[in-house]
Write a protein that holds these residues in place. Structure first.
Motif, short mmCIF file in Angstrom:
data_model
loop_
_atom_site.label_atom_id
_atom_site.label_comp_id
_atom_site.label_asym_id
_atom_site.label_seq_id
_atom_site.Cartn_x
_atom_site.Cartn_y
_atom_site.Cartn_z
N CYS A 41 0.84 -1.20 0.00
CA CYS A 41 0.00 0.00 0.00
C CYS A 41 0.87 1.24 0.00
N GLU A 42 0.57 2.19 -0.83
CA GLU A 42 1.32 3.43 -0.89
C GLU A 42 1.05 4.28 0.36
N ASN A 43 2.14 4.80 0.92
CA ASN A 43 2.04 5.68 2.07
C ASN A 43 1.30 5.03 3.24
N GLY A 44 1.36 3.69 3.28
CA GLY A 44 0.71 3.00 4.40
C GLY A 44 -0.80 3.00 4.34
N THR A 45 -1.38 3.45 3.24
CA THR A 45 -2.84 3.51 3.12
C THR A 45 -3.38 2.23 2.50
N ARG A 46 -4.31 1.65 3.16
CA ARG A 46 -4.91 0.43 2.63
C ARG A 46 -5.99 0.75 1.60
N GLY A 47 -6.03 -0.08 0.57
CA GLY A 47 -7.07 0.11 -0.43
C GLY A 47 -8.41 -0.39 0.06
N GLU A 48 -9.44 -0.19 -0.74
CA GLU A 48 -10.77 -0.64 -0.38
C GLU A 48 -10.85 -2.16 -0.49
N PRO A 49 -11.46 -2.82 0.50
CA PRO A 49 -11.58 -4.28 0.42
C PRO A 49 -12.42 -4.69 -0.79
N ILE A 50 -12.05 -5.82 -1.36
CA ILE A 50 -12.85 -6.38 -2.45
C ILE A 50 -14.07 -7.06 -1.85
N THR A 51 -15.23 -6.73 -2.34
CA THR A 51 -16.45 -7.37 -1.87
C THR A 51 -17.09 -8.14 -3.01
N THR A 52 -17.74 -9.22 -2.69
CA THR A 52 -18.43 -10.01 -3.70
C THR A 52 -19.92 -9.93 -3.46
N THR A 53 -20.67 -9.85 -4.54
CA THR A 53 -22.13 -9.79 -4.45
C THR A 53 -22.68 -11.19 -4.21
N PRO A 54 -23.47 -11.37 -3.16
CA PRO A 54 -24.03 -12.71 -2.92
C PRO A 54 -24.84 -13.19 -4.11
N LEU A 55 -24.74 -14.45 -4.42
CA LEU A 55 -25.50 -15.01 -5.53
C LEU A 55 -26.98 -15.04 -5.18
N PRO A 56 -27.85 -14.85 -6.19
CA PRO A 56 -29.29 -14.94 -5.92
C PRO A 56 -29.68 -16.35 -5.55
N GLN A 57 -30.76 -16.48 -4.82
CA GLN A 57 -31.29 -17.79 -4.50
C GLN A 57 -31.93 -18.40 -5.75
N PRO A 58 -32.01 -19.72 -5.82
CA PRO A 58 -32.67 -20.35 -6.97
C PRO A 58 -34.08 -19.81 -7.16
N LEU A 59 -34.48 -19.67 -8.42
CA LEU A 59 -35.84 -19.23 -8.72
C LEU A 59 -36.86 -20.26 -8.27
N LEU A 60 -36.50 -21.53 -8.39
CA LEU A 60 -37.44 -22.61 -8.07
C LEU A 60 -36.64 -23.88 -7.80
N GLN A 61 -37.05 -24.62 -6.79
CA GLN A 61 -36.44 -25.91 -6.51
C GLN A 61 -37.51 -26.99 -6.59
N CYS A 62 -37.23 -28.05 -7.33
CA CYS A 62 -38.21 -29.11 -7.56
C CYS A 62 -37.61 -30.46 -7.16
N ASP A 63 -38.39 -31.24 -6.46
CA ASP A 63 -37.99 -32.59 -6.09
C ASP A 63 -38.21 -33.50 -7.30
N MET A 64 -37.40 -33.26 -8.34
CA MET A 64 -37.55 -33.96 -9.61
C MET A 64 -36.17 -34.26 -10.18
N ASN A 65 -36.14 -35.25 -11.06
CA ASN A 65 -34.95 -35.56 -11.84
C ASN A 65 -35.30 -35.27 -13.30
N CYS A 66 -34.84 -34.14 -13.79
CA CYS A 66 -35.20 -33.69 -15.15
C CYS A 66 -34.11 -34.07 -16.13
N TYR A 67 -34.07 -35.36 -16.48
CA TYR A 67 -33.05 -35.86 -17.40
C TYR A 67 -33.68 -36.17 -18.74
#
Length: 511
Positions: A41-67
């Motif tokens: 870090c220049e002059n002892g200054t820390r940069g901004e932390p990297i943040t990650t955007t949480p992934l969206p939850q599934p639109l729909l979950q089905c107790d199925m095997n769609c093969y």
């Protein structure tokens, strides 16, 4: 290092190299920092932390095997088109999100499969697998048939008893903020005490506030007695006939069409035996991603509605499409205040001709098994309907008793036999083989995904509008016949030979 792991590592390495060349920020305390160690870090200054955007939850979950035919496979990283191993469903989701064109996953027994264009009407019970829709909703099918029996989006195979509503009136089949579909039910010469479907109407913002109405108005039996309007204008006046709206939202056809190409349940009670050929029918393709098929009877019709699950909440006699068939019963509809007819002033049929008077006059009483002729009842239970699934057996017996004719039940049984046979052939794909080509990816899942997000590989949210997508779809469809993709439930000779030949499964490469 195995080749698939090397591929994943190479992708991550190239992603991180691009980040470093773009002056990786100073973040000594970041847990997700791609620079190890992070730059000074220049002059002892820390940069901004990297943040990650949480992934969206599934639109729909089905107790199925769609093969198999229930979804189009999407190759995931390192799998060469095969399923890949993943320690948990979160890792499986990550790889789908990071893969172009992947809309959902099938996960179970440590295996992960990428999917697109999932059709829940063709999926099988989960059996240790689960299907999740991540970026796009699945297609579903609602069947309205006979006197009437309704197989909802969540119960397309009749695993549970169907919904039977026998009182004439206009009812809500699909109710949501963006789309409404109403069904008109009336009495007929074949079922004088049990109302059957005689009309269908659709409207809503999803179809640009247009209105489609199909209705039996009388004056003649069969297709001449049915009329169709698009936003108040009559269409499909001859036979055969086609229509396409100026804005491309609707393509419509009246012609002899084989119901077996649409659904194994389409012929129920009025369409003859499976394999008996084409009959007068309506077919409507409505943007975006809606298909309505109507088999025309003498005074009534059967309909098969296929569409993508709506993003807004939906409910009605076709169900709420939540992958839970147990909450689609008539009692559940009553609990949700959806069982009763729609008031005339709120009906989508309010500007259409009144139904023929005889369709509103009930003759006799609805026949229960207690009212059924004993010999007829025994023949229905012991012979005609005996081998049908529990959910459809009651409907078959009801049809025999209500019509006073075993022919109605025989048609039901033959249609159900066809459905079972087709399902059995498709189920060959469900057999699990040794994971010869399977690849362990769990160690690299999170690292790969971080690199994918930061380099723009994950395109969640970058969606075309529905009409941009549909225009592209229309351009593709112009090169095919009108029924080009409608025979999803039918097997060609080549397909049947393939299914009965050497068994393949999803561990094999996609050709």
């Amino acid at each position: 290092m195995s080749p698939p792991r090397a591929i994943a590592a190479a992708v991550v390495a190239s992603s991180l190299a691009a980040l470093v060349s773009a002056q990786c920020p100073c973040c000594p305390t970041c847990t997700a920092c791609p620079c190890q160690p992070p730059p000074p870090c220049e002059n002892g200054t820390r940069g901004e932390p990297i943040t990650t955007t949480p992934l969206p939850q599934p639109l729909l979950q089905c107790d199925m095997n769609c093969y198999g035919s229930a979804a189009e496979p999407v190759p995931l990283p390192g799998g060469d088109g095969n399923g890949i191993t993943a320690e948990n469903i979160e890792d499986c989701r990550d790889f789908c999100y990071a893969t172009d064109g992947c809309q959902g996953i099938v996960y179970g027994q440590g295996m992960c499969y990428g999917k697109k264009d999932v059709k829940t009407s063709k999926c099988q019970p989960g059996g240790g697998y689960v299907t999740e829709l991540l970026t796009q909703m699945p297609f579903g099918t609602c069947n309205v048939m006979g006197d009437p029996h309704i197989l909802t989006f969540d119960n397309p195979l009749g695993q549970l008893s169907d919904i039977t509503q026998t009182v004439a009136g206009d009812y809500s089949l699909i109710s949501s903020h963006e789309l409404q579909v109403h069904g008109r039910f009336g009495y007929s010469s074949r079922f004088p005490a049990e109302a059957s479907l005689t009309g269908l109407a659709m409207a809503g913002s999803l179809i640009q506030e247009n209105t489609l109405v199909i209705e039996y108005v009388g004056g003649a039996l069969g297709y001449p007695g049915f009329k169709v309007w698009w936003s108040g204008q009559p269409i499909l006046g001859g036979f055969p006939a086609t229509f396409e709206s100026a804005d491309g939202i609707l393509r419509a056809r009246l012609d002899n069409i084989d119901p077996d190409d649409i659904s194994s349940h389409a012929r129920h009670t009025i369409g003859g035996e499976p394999g008996s050929g084409s009959v007068p029918s309506f077919l409507f393709e409505v943007a975006p991603d809606i298909r309505i098929y109507c088999l025309i009877g003498q005074e009534t019709m059967n309909t098969v509605i296929t569409l993508r699950k709506l993003r807004s909440p939906m409910d009605g006699y076709c169900g709420n499409f939540d992958c839970k068939m147990e909450d689609d019963s008539l009692q559940a509809l009553s609990d949700r205040k959806l069982e009763n007819p729609i008031p005339a002033e709120k009906s989508l049929f309010k500007n259409s001709p009144a139904p023929p008077a005889e369709q509103l006059k009930k003759q006799g009483n609805v026949k229960s098994q207690n009212d059924c002729d004993p010999d007829l009842l025994q023949k229905a239970q012991k012979e005609v309907c005996a081998n049908m699934p529990a959910g459809m057996k009651d409907a078959c017996v009801f049809d025999v008793c209500a019509s006073g004719d075993v022919k109605a039940g025989q048609e039901d049984a033959l249609a159900e036999t066809l459905a079972v046979e087709v399902g059995a052939k498709y189920s060959l794909f469900g057999l699990q083989f040794p994971n010869t080509f399977a690849t362990s990816i769990s160690w690299a899942a999170s690292l790969f995904f971080v690199g994918a997000i930061l380099t723009g590989m994950v395109g969640y949210g970058g969606r075309f509008s529905v009409f941009e997508s549909n225009r592209e779809s229309n351009r593709r469809q112009q090169s095919r016949p009108f029924l080009g993709t409608e025979n999803d439930d039918a097997l060609t000779d080549d397909e049947e030979a393939h299914l009965l030949g050497p068994i393949a499964d999803e561990h094999e490469p996609i050709a």
